[in-house]
Design a protein around this motif. Sequence first.
Motif, PDB file in Angstrom:
ATOM      1  N   LEU A  93       0.646  -1.051  -0.239  1.00  0.00           N
ATOM      2  CA  LEU A  93       0.143  -0.040  -0.282  1.00  0.00           C
ATOM      3  C   LEU A  93       0.993   1.247  -0.516  1.00  0.00           C
ATOM      4  O   LEU A  93       1.846   1.190   0.583  1.00  0.00           O
ATOM      5  N   ALA A  94       0.370   2.245  -0.794  1.00  0.00           N
ATOM      6  CA  ALA A  94       1.106   3.837  -0.553  1.00  0.00           C
ATOM      7  C   ALA A  94       0.627   4.820  -0.223  1.00  0.00           C
ATOM      8  O   ALA A  94      -0.696   4.591   0.665  1.00  0.00           O
ATOM      9  N   ASP A  95       1.274   4.979   1.304  1.00  0.00           N
ATOM     10  CA  ASP A  95       0.957   5.863   2.799  1.00  0.00           C
ATOM     11  C   ASP A  95      -0.136   7.260   1.534  1.00  0.00           C
ATOM     12  O   ASP A  95       0.477   7.515   0.971  1.00  0.00           O
ATOM     13  N   ASN A  96      -1.038   7.429   2.525  1.00  0.00           N
ATOM     14  CA  ASN A  96      -0.976   9.300   2.058  1.00  0.00           C
ATOM     15  C   ASN A  96      -1.162  10.179   2.838  1.00  0.00           C
ATOM     16  O   ASN A  96      -0.260  10.535   3.704  1.00  0.00           O
ATOM     17  N   ARG A 118      -5.805   6.203   4.913  1.00  0.00           N
ATOM     18  CA  ARG A 118      -4.808   5.936   5.009  1.00  0.00           C
ATOM     19  C   ARG A 118      -3.597   5.638   4.207  1.00  0.00           C
ATOM     20  O   ARG A 118      -2.627   6.613   4.018  1.00  0.00           O
ATOM     21  N   PHE A 119      -4.415   4.976   3.222  1.00  0.00           N
ATOM     22  CA  PHE A 119      -3.993   4.857   2.291  1.00  0.00           C
ATOM     23  C   PHE A 119      -4.180   5.874   0.460  1.00  0.00           C
ATOM     24  O   PHE A 119      -5.754   6.136   0.632  1.00  0.00           O
ATOM     25  N   ILE A 120      -3.396   5.974  -0.664  1.00  0.00           N
ATOM     26  CA  ILE A 120      -4.496   6.209  -1.861  1.00  0.00           C
ATOM     27  C   ILE A 120      -3.607   5.096  -3.061  1.00  0.00           C
ATOM     28  O   ILE A 120      -2.700   4.290  -2.986  1.00  0.00           O
ATOM     29  N   GLY A 125      -3.462   9.188  -7.108  1.00  0.00           N
ATOM     30  CA  GLY A 125      -3.581  10.034  -6.160  1.00  0.00           C
ATOM     31  C   GLY A 125      -5.129   9.948  -5.194  1.00  0.00           C
ATOM     32  O   GLY A 125      -5.468  10.545  -4.423  1.00  0.00           O
ATOM     33  N   LEU A 126      -6.165   8.869  -6.038  1.00  0.00           N
ATOM     34  CA  LEU A 126      -7.197   9.047  -5.484  1.00  0.00           C
ATOM     35  C   LEU A 126      -6.679   8.396  -3.715  1.00  0.00           C
ATOM     36  O   LEU A 126      -6.233   7.229  -3.760  1.00  0.00           O
ATOM     37  N   GLU A 127      -7.540   8.674  -2.859  1.00  0.00           N
ATOM     38  CA  GLU A 127      -7.657   7.849  -1.698  1.00  0.00           C
ATOM     39  C   GLU A 127      -8.419   6.654  -1.564  1.00  0.00           C
ATOM     40  O   GLU A 127      -9.430   6.829  -2.003  1.00  0.00           O
ATOM     41  N   MET A 128      -8.007   5.658  -0.610  1.00  0.00           N
ATOM     42  CA  MET A 128      -8.949   4.311  -0.515  1.00  0.00           C
ATOM     43  C   MET A 128      -9.377   4.778   0.508  1.00  0.00           C
ATOM     44  O   MET A 128      -9.001   4.580   1.437  1.00  0.00           O
TER      45      MET A 128
END
Length: 306
Positions: A93-96, A118-120, A125-128
């Motif tokens: 996962l990629a951190d926001n 918390r992740f995108i 770049g959309l938020e999960m």
Amino acid sequence: MGCDGGTIPKRHELVKGPRKVEKADKNAELVAKWHYCALSQEKLRRPIVACELGRLYNKDAIIEFLLDKSADKTPMKAASHIKSIKNVTELKLADNPAWSGDKESIKGDKYDDMQSARFICPVVGLEMNGRHRFCFLRNCGCVFSERALKEIKSEVCHKCGVPFQEEDVIILNGNKEDVEVLKKRMEDRRLKSKLEKKSKKSKSAESASQQGTTEDSPGPSKAKDRKDCISSSSGEKKQVILTRRSDIGNSSVPGKVNKASATTTKRSIADSEKSEAYKSIFTSHSSAKRSKEECSNWVTHTAYCF
């Protein structure tokens, strides 16, 4: 029929109609799916894994569930399809960077935005947070938004470069239709792996049986080593005697020498038409033997004492 004070009741106050169906809060559902583990109902924390149906779990909860083999184990519908740790994939996962965490809402004096994720998606770049559809690749575990995969079409992962197919894309927390499709793919995949294991076992058994038959049955080289001795005489029946060269000349046990071969070598040296100098090299020559006067009265370990 009037109430005190001259009020007249209306029909909906006296007659109870059908109850309205209570609708669940969509925001609460999204928070429960995307922020909490589907098995332990605890907050998601790394390492986070996902099953083949697209549900999110804490890896610790899955390991505890698989190790618990007691009879009092409560059946979990959320993890009934998970039989081993191989059925889940650890997510990358990629951190926001805009997510500040739970530190600001500890005192309770600030607004807790539940829609902040918390992740995108590392590509778009959309938020999960459940507002957008997200998916992960079963081969590598990288997580992307569905929009990123549609806009940038490729057969290689955008993050790590691992090749993937359409069947390897699993949607996270999809609707009922998505879950049915993923369930069908999961069953087909498991059935295929079982058939492959059975075929491997049958092939290994066939190869072992073929090796056993080749050892028992004589091959072309062994058949050539056999001799067919046929003796025929007038008034007598023909007799066929099969003998092997290995039984006559060679010994199967290492370190042992056949008596027939030893006698033949001795006779060949003694009866050969070689020179006396050549024959004197061997101990069987008369010059190598000692007379009775030269022999000692006690037993020695020398090879020249006869």
